[in-house]
Design a protein around this motif. Structure first.
Motif, PDB file in Angstrom:
ATOM      1  N   SER A 176     -45.710 -39.058 -93.786  1.00  0.00           N
ATOM      2  CA  SER A 176     -44.429 -39.141 -93.088  1.00  0.00           C
ATOM      3  C   SER A 176     -44.571 -38.874 -91.594  1.00  0.00           C
ATOM      4  CB  SER A 176     -43.429 -38.154 -93.692  1.00  0.00           C
ATOM      5  OG  SER A 176     -43.859 -36.815 -93.489  1.00  0.00           O
ATOM      6  N   ALA A 177     -45.805 -38.705 -91.120  1.00  0.00           N
ATOM      7  CA  ALA A 177     -46.037 -38.384 -89.707  1.00  0.00           C
ATOM      8  C   ALA A 177     -45.485 -39.475 -88.799  1.00  0.00           C
ATOM      9  CB  ALA A 177     -47.527 -38.193 -89.457  1.00  0.00           C
ATOM     10  N   GLU A 202     -50.645 -29.259 -84.232  1.00  0.00           N
ATOM     11  CA  GLU A 202     -49.737 -29.375 -83.083  1.00  0.00           C
ATOM     12  C   GLU A 202     -49.006 -30.705 -83.099  1.00  0.00           C
ATOM     13  OE1 GLU A 202     -49.791 -28.942 -78.197  1.00  0.00           O
ATOM     14  OE2 GLU A 202     -51.600 -28.572 -79.381  1.00  0.00           O
ATOM     15  N   THR A 203     -49.717 -31.788 -83.369  1.00  0.00           N
ATOM     16  CA  THR A 203     -49.107 -33.123 -83.428  1.00  0.00           C
ATOM     17  C   THR A 203     -48.058 -33.205 -84.513  1.00  0.00           C
ATOM     18  OG1 THR A 203     -51.143 -34.160 -82.621  1.00  0.00           O
ATOM     19  CG2 THR A 203     -49.576 -35.583 -83.768  1.00  0.00           C
ATOM     20  N   LEU A 204     -48.313 -32.532 -85.636  1.00  0.00           N
ATOM     21  CA  LEU A 204     -47.402 -32.566 -86.779  1.00  0.00           C
ATOM     22  C   LEU A 204     -46.278 -31.536 -86.675  1.00  0.00           C
ATOM     23  CD1 LEU A 204     -50.135 -32.940 -89.545  1.00  0.00           C
ATOM     24  CD2 LEU A 204     -48.526 -34.718 -88.821  1.00  0.00           C
ATOM     25  N   VAL A 261     -39.948 -32.652 -94.024  1.00  0.00           N
ATOM     26  CA  VAL A 261     -40.592 -33.899 -94.435  1.00  0.00           C
ATOM     27  C   VAL A 261     -39.541 -34.984 -94.706  1.00  0.00           C
ATOM     28  CG1 VAL A 261     -41.901 -35.001 -96.300  1.00  0.00           C
ATOM     29  CG2 VAL A 261     -42.686 -32.845 -95.341  1.00  0.00           C
ATOM     30  N   ALA A 262     -38.479 -34.615 -95.390  1.00  0.00           N
ATOM     31  CA  ALA A 262     -37.446 -35.586 -95.753  1.00  0.00           C
ATOM     32  C   ALA A 262     -36.721 -36.147 -94.544  1.00  0.00           C
ATOM     33  CB  ALA A 262     -36.439 -34.938 -96.703  1.00  0.00           C
ATOM     34  N   LEU A 263     -36.584 -35.366 -93.491  1.00  0.00           N
ATOM     35  CA  LEU A 263     -35.822 -35.799 -92.321  1.00  0.00           C
ATOM     36  C   LEU A 263     -36.667 -36.490 -91.259  1.00  0.00           C
ATOM     37  CD1 LEU A 263     -33.381 -32.783 -91.869  1.00  0.00           C
ATOM     38  CD2 LEU A 263     -32.921 -35.017 -92.874  1.00  0.00           C
ATOM     39  N   ARG A 264     -37.953 -36.681 -91.513  1.00  0.00           N
ATOM     40  CA  ARG A 264     -38.811 -37.368 -90.555  1.00  0.00           C
ATOM     41  C   ARG A 264     -38.624 -38.882 -90.635  1.00  0.00           C
ATOM     42  NH1 ARG A 264     -44.614 -34.257 -90.776  1.00  0.00           N
ATOM     43  NH2 ARG A 264     -44.229 -32.871 -89.023  1.00  0.00           N
ATOM     44  N   ASN A 265     -37.520 -39.336 -90.134  1.00  0.00           N
ATOM     45  CA  ASN A 265     -37.212 -40.767 -90.141  1.00  0.00           C
ATOM     46  C   ASN A 265     -37.209 -41.354 -91.543  1.00  0.00           C
ATOM     47  OD1 ASN A 265     -36.915 -40.920 -87.379  1.00  0.00           O
ATOM     48  ND2 ASN A 265     -39.050 -41.464 -87.019  1.00  0.00           N
TER      49      ASN A 265
END
Length: 230
Positions: A97-98, A140-142, A214-218
């Motif tokens: 989901s990234a 950091e990216t995640l 996780v669910a709200l990542r687009n």
């Protein structure tokens, strides 16, 4: 107790549950929160990518529940191995989901890649056993800076329960030298049970929020019937 008795006779978990009543009550409440959070955010996805995120998120919860039950039954090694599956499942859900490209190699020449596309292509560096390491590499990216330390500690702890090792052998022996077959409650192992419960409890405390993130990542626009909080 004979092997046949171990395999086919009901074995009580009452003593374990009595000894760790407060911990089990708290873990149970948190796992129920995680289940409710999953049901709130996830429904039938439209795309394969989101289907996998949903399924790995579910596996995270299911494996954590199963690992807790195995621990209560005294199956320390099986519980530890199942906990690793839970962590790996969560990390795969996070990576799939990234929103940004991530590194899947520690090579100095490595460049960030789209994890989903690499996973789809079967890249060996996207395999489940590398998932925790990949999340730590891209913390950091995640956006998981605060989760870095506890995730790394869990990785180091549960790696010892994923293979035949001195640690796994030690969980099968009492201080007297008597071997343990197929779990059960032993007062001599209370300290070890508590160590495992502490890891379970810490993970369970983080899980409801992690499921929401996780669910709200687009993903919400691609999940039918998903409700948005706020």
């Amino acid at each position: 107790m004979t092997i046949r008795d171990i395999l086919v006779t009901d074995r009580s978990v009452a003593e374990f549950c009595s000894t760790f009543d407060s911990e089990i009550t708290e873990i149970t409440n948190l796992l129920e929160q995680s289940e409710s959070c999953f049901e709130h955010y996830f429904s039938e996805p439209e795309k394969q990518k989101y289907k996998w995120v949903q399924e790995f998120t579910f596996m995270t919860i299911e494996s954590l529940v199963t690992a807790t039950r195995l621990l209560i039954e005294g199956h320390i090694n099986a519980s530890g191995n199942t906990m690793r599956i839970s962590y790996e499942s969560l990390c795969l859900a996070i990576l799939l989901s990234a929103e940004n490209n991530v590194l899947i190699s520690e090579s100095k020449k490595a460049k960030p890649v789209n994890f989903y596309k690499s996973y789809l292509q079967g890249n060996k560096n996207t395999k489940a056993h590398k998932a925790i390491g990949n999340v730590l590499l891209n913390a950091e990216t995640l956006g998981l800076i605060e989760g870095y330390e506890w995730l790394e500690q869990a990785k180091n702890f549960y790696n010892g329960y994923s293979h035949a090792s001195i640690m796994t052998m030690g969980s099968l022996m009492l201080p007297s030298g008597k071997p343990i077959i197929a779990g059960g409650f032993y007062k001599e192992k209370v300290g070890l049970y508590k160590d495992h419960l502490n890891f379970v409890l810490r993970f369970a405390k983080h899980l409801p929020k992690l499921i929401e993130v996780v669910a709200l990542r687009n993903l919400t626009s691609a999940l039918k019937g998903t409700k948005t909080v706020g």
